[in-house]
Design a protein around this motif. Structure first.
Motif, PDB file in Angstrom:
ATOM      1  N   SER A 124      43.723  31.153  83.829  1.00 22.36           N
ATOM      2  CA  SER A 124      44.643  32.174  83.330  1.00 22.36           C
ATOM      3  C   SER A 124      45.155  33.062  84.458  1.00 22.36           C
ATOM      4  O   SER A 124      46.320  33.447  84.479  1.00 22.36           O
ATOM      5  N   SER A 125      44.291  33.374  85.439  1.00 18.51           N
ATOM      6  CA  SER A 125      44.725  34.229  86.545  1.00 18.51           C
ATOM      7  C   SER A 125      45.760  33.521  87.411  1.00 18.51           C
ATOM      8  O   SER A 125      46.739  34.134  87.849  1.00 18.51           O
ATOM      9  N   SER A 126      45.567  32.231  87.666  1.00 24.13           N
ATOM     10  CA  SER A 126      46.518  31.481  88.474  1.00 24.13           C
ATOM     11  C   SER A 126      47.846  31.328  87.758  1.00 24.13           C
ATOM     12  O   SER A 126      48.915  31.479  88.361  1.00 24.13           O
ATOM     13  N   LEU A 127      47.805  31.034  86.464  1.00 27.08           N
ATOM     14  CA  LEU A 127      49.041  30.902  85.696  1.00 27.08           C
ATOM     15  C   LEU A 127      49.801  32.218  85.664  1.00 27.08           C
ATOM     16  O   LEU A 127      51.032  32.242  85.781  1.00 27.08           O
ATOM     17  N   ALA A 128      49.070  33.317  85.521  1.00 21.96           N
ATOM     18  CA  ALA A 128      49.719  34.628  85.493  1.00 21.96           C
ATOM     19  C   ALA A 128      50.386  34.927  86.830  1.00 21.96           C
ATOM     20  O   ALA A 128      51.495  35.478  86.876  1.00 21.96           O
ATOM     21  N   LEU A 129      49.737  34.547  87.936  1.00 22.91           N
ATOM     22  CA  LEU A 129      50.303  34.782  89.262  1.00 22.91           C
ATOM     23  C   LEU A 129      51.561  33.948  89.472  1.00 22.91           C
ATOM     24  O   LEU A 129      52.567  34.422  90.013  1.00 22.91           O
ATOM     25  N   ILE A 130      51.523  32.696  89.027  1.00 26.61           N
ATOM     26  CA  ILE A 130      52.691  31.827  89.150  1.00 26.61           C
ATOM     27  C   ILE A 130      53.845  32.356  88.309  1.00 26.61           C
ATOM     28  O   ILE A 130      55.003  32.389  88.749  1.00 26.61           O
ATOM     29  N   GLN A 131      53.551  32.779  87.087  1.00 25.70           N
ATOM     30  CA  GLN A 131      54.599  33.315  86.217  1.00 25.70           C
ATOM     31  C   GLN A 131      55.200  34.586  86.793  1.00 25.70           C
ATOM     32  O   GLN A 131      56.420  34.808  86.732  1.00 25.70           O
ATOM     33  N   SER A 132      54.355  35.434  87.396  1.00 25.95           N
ATOM     34  CA  SER A 132      54.851  36.656  88.028  1.00 25.95           C
ATOM     35  C   SER A 132      55.757  36.319  89.205  1.00 25.95           C
ATOM     36  O   SER A 132      56.801  36.957  89.404  1.00 25.95           O
ATOM     37  N   SER A 133      55.386  35.301  89.986  1.00 26.24           N
ATOM     38  CA  SER A 133      56.210  34.912  91.137  1.00 26.24           C
ATOM     39  C   SER A 133      57.541  34.317  90.672  1.00 26.24           C
ATOM     40  O   SER A 133      58.564  34.482  91.346  1.00 26.24           O
ATOM     41  N   TYR A 134      57.542  33.642  89.530  1.00 23.02           N
ATOM     42  CA  TYR A 134      58.793  33.104  88.974  1.00 23.02           C
ATOM     43  C   TYR A 134      59.755  34.236  88.629  1.00 23.02           C
ATOM     44  O   TYR A 134      60.951  34.160  88.931  1.00 23.02           O
ATOM     45  N   LEU A 135      59.237  35.286  88.005  1.00 27.90           N
ATOM     46  CA  LEU A 135      60.083  36.424  87.660  1.00 27.90           C
ATOM     47  C   LEU A 135      60.601  37.119  88.918  1.00 27.90           C
ATOM     48  O   LEU A 135      61.754  37.579  88.957  1.00 27.90           O
ATOM     49  N   SER A 136      59.761  37.190  89.965  1.00 27.16           N
ATOM     50  CA  SER A 136      60.222  37.767  91.231  1.00 27.16           C
ATOM     51  C   SER A 136      61.309  36.902  91.849  1.00 27.16           C
ATOM     52  O   SER A 136      62.305  37.410  92.373  1.00 27.16           O
ATOM     53  N   LEU A 137      61.130  35.585  91.779  1.00 32.10           N
ATOM     54  CA  LEU A 137      62.142  34.661  92.305  1.00 32.10           C
ATOM     55  C   LEU A 137      63.473  34.858  91.596  1.00 32.10           C
ATOM     56  O   LEU A 137      64.536  34.884  92.225  1.00 32.10           O
ATOM     57  N   ASN A 138      63.418  35.019  90.301  1.00 33.76           N
ATOM     58  CA  ASN A 138      64.635  35.239  89.519  1.00 33.76           C
ATOM     59  C   ASN A 138      65.304  36.563  89.866  1.00 33.76           C
ATOM     60  O   ASN A 138      66.530  36.688  89.803  1.00 33.76           O
ATOM     61  N   GLN A 139      64.507  37.531  90.274  1.00 33.08           N
ATOM     62  CA  GLN A 139      65.029  38.864  90.559  1.00 33.08           C
ATOM     63  C   GLN A 139      65.657  38.961  91.947  1.00 33.08           C
ATOM     64  O   GLN A 139      66.704  39.595  92.113  1.00 33.08           O
ATOM     65  N   VAL A 140      65.034  38.339  92.951  1.00 34.06           N
ATOM     66  CA  VAL A 140      65.443  38.609  94.336  1.00 34.06           C
ATOM     67  C   VAL A 140      66.276  37.492  94.969  1.00 34.06           C
ATOM     68  O   VAL A 140      66.774  37.660  96.078  1.00 34.06           O
ATOM     69  N   THR A 141      66.426  36.355  94.293  1.00 29.11           N
ATOM     70  CA  THR A 141      67.248  35.272  94.838  1.00 29.11           C
ATOM     71  C   THR A 141      68.280  34.862  93.795  1.00 29.11           C
ATOM     72  O   THR A 141      68.087  35.059  92.592  1.00 29.11           O
ATOM     73  N   PRO A 142      69.379  34.226  94.221  1.00 34.04           N
ATOM     74  CA  PRO A 142      70.384  33.763  93.266  1.00 34.04           C
ATOM     75  C   PRO A 142      70.090  32.380  92.702  1.00 34.04           C
ATOM     76  O   PRO A 142      70.852  31.885  91.864  1.00 34.04           O
ATOM     77  N   PHE A 143      69.013  31.746  93.129  1.00 33.46           N
ATOM     78  CA  PHE A 143      68.810  30.340  92.823  1.00 33.46           C
ATOM     79  C   PHE A 143      68.726  30.065  91.327  1.00 33.46           C
ATOM     80  O   PHE A 143      69.429  29.204  90.794  1.00 33.46           O
ATOM     81  N   ILE A 144      67.846  30.792  90.634  1.00 33.48           N
ATOM     82  CA  ILE A 144      67.680  30.560  89.196  1.00 33.48           C
ATOM     83  C   ILE A 144      68.885  31.074  88.426  1.00 33.48           C
ATOM     84  O   ILE A 144      69.407  30.398  87.531  1.00 33.48           O
ATOM     85  N   ARG A 145      69.363  32.258  88.775  1.00 34.69           N
ATOM     86  CA  ARG A 145      70.505  32.837  88.056  1.00 34.69           C
ATOM     87  C   ARG A 145      71.742  31.947  88.186  1.00 34.69           C
ATOM     88  O   ARG A 145      72.494  31.774  87.221  1.00 34.69           O
ATOM     89  N   PHE A 146      71.972  31.408  89.370  1.00 36.41           N
ATOM     90  CA  PHE A 146      73.129  30.542  89.588  1.00 36.41           C
ATOM     91  C   PHE A 146      73.090  29.327  88.667  1.00 36.41           C
ATOM     92  O   PHE A 146      74.078  28.991  88.002  1.00 36.41           O
ATOM     93  N   THR A 147      71.953  28.655  88.617  1.00 36.37           N
ATOM     94  CA  THR A 147      71.867  27.450  87.795  1.00 36.37           C
ATOM     95  C   THR A 147      71.936  27.778  86.310  1.00 36.37           C
ATOM     96  O   THR A 147      72.611  27.081  85.542  1.00 36.37           O
ATOM     97  N   GLN A 148      71.260  28.839  85.903  1.00 33.65           N
ATOM     98  CA  GLN A 148      71.248  29.181  84.479  1.00 33.65           C
ATOM     99  C   GLN A 148      72.591  29.703  84.003  1.00 33.65           C
ATOM    100  O   GLN A 148      73.047  29.352  82.906  1.00 33.65           O
ATOM    101  N   LEU A 149      73.246  30.524  84.809  1.00 28.37           N
ATOM    102  CA  LEU A 149      74.563  31.036  84.447  1.00 28.37           C
ATOM    103  C   LEU A 149      75.556  29.890  84.292  1.00 28.37           C
ATOM    104  O   LEU A 149      76.335  29.849  83.322  1.00 28.37           O
ATOM    105  N   THR A 150      75.529  28.937  85.226  1.00 21.78           N
ATOM    106  CA  THR A 150      76.459  27.817  85.170  1.00 21.78           C
ATOM    107  C   THR A 150      76.140  26.897  84.000  1.00 21.78           C
ATOM    108  O   THR A 150      77.052  26.401  83.320  1.00 21.78           O
ATOM    109  N   ALA A 151      74.859  26.659  83.747  1.00 21.43           N
ATOM    110  CA  ALA A 151      74.471  25.836  82.598  1.00 21.43           C
ATOM    111  C   ALA A 151      74.918  26.487  81.293  1.00 21.43           C
ATOM    112  O   ALA A 151      75.437  25.811  80.387  1.00 21.43           O
ATOM    113  N   ASN A 152      74.735  27.800  81.171  1.00 25.33           N
ATOM    114  CA  ASN A 152      75.157  28.505  79.959  1.00 25.33           C
ATOM    115  C   ASN A 152      76.657  28.366  79.727  1.00 25.33           C
ATOM    116  O   ASN A 152      77.107  28.146  78.589  1.00 25.33           O
ATOM    117  N   GLN A 153      77.435  28.507  80.796  1.00 28.36           N
ATOM    118  CA  GLN A 153      78.879  28.407  80.648  1.00 28.36           C
ATOM    119  C   GLN A 153      79.288  27.006  80.195  1.00 28.36           C
ATOM    120  O   GLN A 153      80.189  26.839  79.366  1.00 28.36           O
TER     121      GLN A 153
END
Length: 428
Positions: A124-153
């Motif tokens: 559970s601790s490792s999964l929580a750390l990975i999930q937290s890093s995913y949210l940080s990745l989404n916040q500080v880089t355009p990588f996830i937002r770019f793909t999701q925004l384009t997929a949504n459109q």
């Protein structure tokens, strides 16, 4: 200023095909020769890069004593808190050390459990750390937002106002951060359609919390909404569950619904068994979706030869770490979390793991295009409006000259400098 490494022609090259990969490898060879003969004019970063490649060569030749000595030198030139090169060397040195331990340690479990900074187990601790890093990745880089925004459109354009019941199947929905903007857009339509999302995942608690958040958001919009979690067991002794094509049979389809399928950073997990991947794609096609959105890393981390995979990963993550350095301060906690946990975990997987243990099996767009077409899919062009949205996202939130947006084969490619990093495309 937003750069571009591709034009709208399918002959332009935002992805690296096999010919360019050979050219890239020749460039690597030329670089190593230069380092050997003219060390006085090479930069420290190039010298460190060559040391990493040399260490990989030693391990691939089973010269473990020499590799261990070289890793000691590399460790003294690395730091998780230094510049982008030192941070990159820290992660790759650690991954190479773990690979080396696979051969020289009598205890396999020591090699397989690098919990300190790149958790790979399912605690559970490792999964929580990975999930937290995913949210940080989404916040500080355009990588996830770019793909999701384009997929949504792409989904919104495929499902026009005549469709009053929409069903989205999201393979590995994670926290569901992709869907609130799409839900807002659907709620603004008149009359607003009903929306049902089936989200898959291997953490039941995350699935439930994701469904609850999306349901509350839909309620605030007045949007008729249902969420169906599709739990995929993740047993440490058998990790093939989320790669089993039979999971599609668990998805409930209703005759009056328009179906969209979202595979953002999902399909590479099935590359371990190409026959299973083909079965999965054929079954997706048989569901008759209106649109299928696919995003993947633009890299070949699935090469069967370790050294080729290692060099490919070194190029790829050099660009990633350089982009983080250019856009985030050195003391950023989010940056360190993303580098050490999210990307560190990926680097360990690509470099240190072999066989069924290796999960990060990325391939370039050209490979996906060939496979999708062979399974009966046709490429759906992403729209000029989707391109404008992606450009606006980068300009407003990530205003660095290094990010480049390319268009080829009706698909978009996001990269840093001259290194493509991600592709997004839509199919039916």
């Amino acid at each position: 200023m937003l750069g571009s490494f591709g034009s709208s022609s399918s002959q332009s090259h935002p992805h690296h095909d096999e010919e360019s990969s050979d050219h890239q490898r020749r460039r690597f060879t030329a670089t190593t020769t230069t380092i050997t003969t003219t060390t006085t004019i090479t930069s420290p970063a190039i010298q460190i890069r060559q040391l990493l490649i040399s260490c990989g060569e030693l391990i691939s030749r089973s010269d473990f004593s020499a590799a261990k000595r070289l890793l000691t030198i590399l460790s003294t030139n690395s730091s998780p808190f230094g510049d982008s090169t030192e941070r990159l060397v820290h992660q790759f040195t650690r991954a190479l050390s773990l690979r080396l331990n696979r051969y020289i340690s009598s205890t396999t479990n020591h090699f397989m459990t690098p919990v300190e900074t790149t958790p790979t187990d399912s605690s559970s601790s490792s999964l929580a750390l990975i999930q937290s890093s995913y949210l940080s990745l989404n916040q500080v880089t355009p990588f996830i937002r770019f793909t999701q925004l384009t997929a949504n459109q792409a989904i919104l354009e495929a499902i026009n106002g005549n469709h009053q019941a929409i069903h989205i199947v999201d393979f590995d929905i994670n926290h569901g951060v992709q869907w609130p903007p799409l839900m807002q857009a659907l709620a603004d339509r008149y009359p607003a359609p009903t929306l049902r999302i089936t989200g898959t995942g291997n953490d039941l608690d995350t699935l439930r919390r994701t469904g609850d958040r999306l349901a509350k958001f839909a309620h605030s919009l007045g949007l008729r909404f249902q969420f169906h979690p599709l739990y995929i067991a993740n047993n440490n002794n058998n990790r093939d569950h989320d790669e089993d094509p039979s999971i599609i049979s668990s998805i409930v389809l209703l005759p009056d619904e328009t179906l969209a399928i979202n595979c953002v950073f999902y399909l590479h997990r099935l590359l371990k068994d190409r026959e299973k991947l083909r079965i999965f794609l054929h079954r997706v096609k048989s569901m008759n979706p209106k649109i299928v959105t696919i995003a993947e890393k633009e890299a070949n981390h699935n090469h069967p030869l370790f050294l080729q995979r290692f060099i490919e990963a070194l190029d790829y993550y050099t660009a990633v770490f350089d982009s983080l350095e250019a856009t985030l301060p050195p003391g950023s906690r989010e940056r360190m979390t993303v580098e050490q946990v999210w990307f560190g975990r990926e680097i360990v997987d690509i470099v240190a793991m072999e066989g069924d243990k290796r999960k990060e099996r990325h391939e370039r767009f050209r490979s996906w295009e060939v496979m999708l077409r062979s399974c009966g899919f046709s490429n759906v062009a992403l729209s000029p409006f989707a391109l404008s949205q992606a450009k606006l996202l980068l300009r407003l939130h990530y205003p660095s000259e290094g990010y480049q947006l390319g268009v080829s084969s009706n698909s978009f490619f996001l990269g840093w400098q001259n290194q493509p990093l991600f592709s997004i495309s839509s199919w039916r």
